[in-house]
Design a protein around this motif. Structure first.
Motif, short mmCIF file in Angstrom:
data_model
loop_
_atom_site.label_atom_id
_atom_site.label_comp_id
_atom_site.label_asym_id
_atom_site.label_seq_id
_atom_site.Cartn_x
_atom_site.Cartn_y
_atom_site.Cartn_z
N GLY A 93 0.75 -1.51 -0.25
CA GLY A 93 0.00 0.24 0.13
C GLY A 93 1.06 1.64 0.03
O GLY A 93 2.40 1.44 0.12
N TYR A 94 0.47 2.28 -0.01
CA TYR A 94 0.91 3.76 0.10
C TYR A 94 1.82 4.00 1.33
O TYR A 94 2.16 5.38 1.48
N SER A 95 1.10 3.71 2.39
CA SER A 95 1.25 3.81 3.90
C SER A 95 2.91 3.82 3.93
O SER A 95 3.69 4.00 4.68
N GLU A 96 3.26 2.04 3.32
CA GLU A 96 4.62 1.84 3.51
C GLU A 96 5.98 3.01 2.63
O GLU A 96 7.16 3.20 4.04
N PRO A 97 5.81 3.27 1.58
CA PRO A 97 6.60 4.26 0.92
C PRO A 97 6.87 5.75 1.83
O PRO A 97 8.29 5.75 2.24
N LEU A 98 5.81 6.20 2.28
CA LEU A 98 6.24 7.14 3.20
C LEU A 98 6.44 6.73 4.79
O LEU A 98 7.31 7.74 5.39
N ARG A 99 5.80 5.97 5.10
CA ARG A 99 6.47 4.95 6.50
C ARG A 99 8.15 4.75 6.32
O ARG A 99 9.00 4.95 6.99
N LEU A 100 8.82 4.48 4.90
CA LEU A 100 10.31 3.99 4.54
C LEU A 100 11.10 5.32 5.36
O LEU A 100 12.05 5.72 4.75
N ALA A 101 10.43 6.54 4.42
CA ALA A 101 10.64 7.51 4.28
C ALA A 101 11.45 8.61 5.32
O ALA A 101 12.08 8.71 5.67
N ILE A 102 9.80 8.55 6.24
CA ILE A 102 10.35 9.63 7.76
C ILE A 102 11.15 8.59 8.40
O ILE A 102 12.48 8.87 8.69
N LYS A 103 11.15 7.17 7.80
CA LYS A 103 12.00 6.56 9.83
C LYS A 103 13.03 6.19 8.79
O LYS A 103 14.34 6.67 9.08
N GLY A 104 13.10 7.12 6.96
CA GLY A 104 14.69 7.64 6.67
C GLY A 104 15.88 8.52 7.16
O GLY A 104 16.67 9.04 6.94
N MET A 105 14.66 9.59 7.84
CA MET A 105 15.09 10.64 7.91
C MET A 105 14.56 10.90 9.10
O MET A 105 15.55 11.92 9.83
N LEU A 106 15.01 10.31 10.26
CA LEU A 106 14.83 10.06 11.68
C LEU A 106 16.74 9.58 11.82
O LEU A 106 16.33 9.04 11.54
N PRO A 107 17.16 10.33 13.37
CA PRO A 107 18.44 9.95 14.00
C PRO A 107 18.30 7.89 13.91
O PRO A 107 17.11 7.75 13.86
N ARG A 108 19.19 7.42 13.36
CA ARG A 108 19.77 6.48 13.59
C ARG A 108 20.08 5.70 15.52
O ARG A 108 21.25 5.79 15.07
N ASN A 109 19.01 5.75 15.97
CA ASN A 109 19.50 5.67 17.75
C ASN A 109 18.46 5.28 18.07
O ASN A 109 17.11 4.34 17.39
N LYS A 110 18.49 4.54 19.21
CA LYS A 110 17.37 3.97 20.13
C LYS A 110 16.21 4.62 20.53
O LYS A 110 15.44 4.12 20.35
N LEU A 111 16.13 6.03 20.34
CA LEU A 111 14.86 6.96 19.53
C LEU A 111 13.92 6.84 18.68
O LEU A 111 12.39 6.78 18.85
N ARG A 112 14.22 6.00 17.79
CA ARG A 112 13.90 6.48 16.28
C ARG A 112 12.84 5.15 16.84
O ARG A 112 11.32 5.48 15.51
N ALA A 113 12.79 4.53 17.33
CA ALA A 113 11.35 3.10 17.18
C ALA A 113 10.47 4.08 17.92
O ALA A 113 9.45 3.41 17.82
#
Length: 123
Positions: A93-113
């Motif tokens: 669905g359309y929500s997955e590319p949006l979710r992946l784009a947002i996840k890629g723009m967040l810092p890669r640390n324990k807070l991302r989850a």
């Protein structure tokens, strides 16, 4: 974008109709991170939630549907999978590319989850 407040929790509602995927994703990443709040602390996840509606009505460039790929690895030798944006939308669905784009723009640390749990996307 509309903002409502409940007992120290802020809820942002964003309508993605006619907007480009990357622009929506960058706006949501800033809100989830807490950079729009005057009390920003980089080591604390804020009490904000983001609800995105009409993800299927986002503006996507036609050439990008075939050219954009998402790499994932199965864990087995030769297990690199490269589905295109078109295939990801067809499967999840359309929500997955949006979710992946947002996840890629967040810092890669324990807070991302924690940031990602405060995100809801509806098509």
């Amino acid at each position: 974008m509309t903002e409502t407040a409940n007992n120290n929790n802020k809820i942002y509602k964003i309508d993605a109709t006619g907007r480009v995927l990357g622009r929506v994703a960058s706006e949501v990443a800033m809100i989830l991170r807490g950079k729009t709040d005057p009390n920003f602390l980089r080591h604390v996840a804020p009490n904000t939630r983001v609800e995105i509606s009409n993800a299927s009505k986002m503006k996507l460039a036609t050439p990008k549907l075939k050219a954009k790929t998402y790499a994932r690895y199965t864990g087995y030798p030769g297990g690199l999978k490269l589905p295109s944006l078109e295939q990801v939308i067809a499967k999840k669905g359309y929500s997955e590319p949006l979710r992946l784009a947002i996840k890629g723009m967040l810092p890669r640390n324990k807070l991302r989850a924690k940031f990602m749990t405060k995100l809801t996307i509806s098509e």
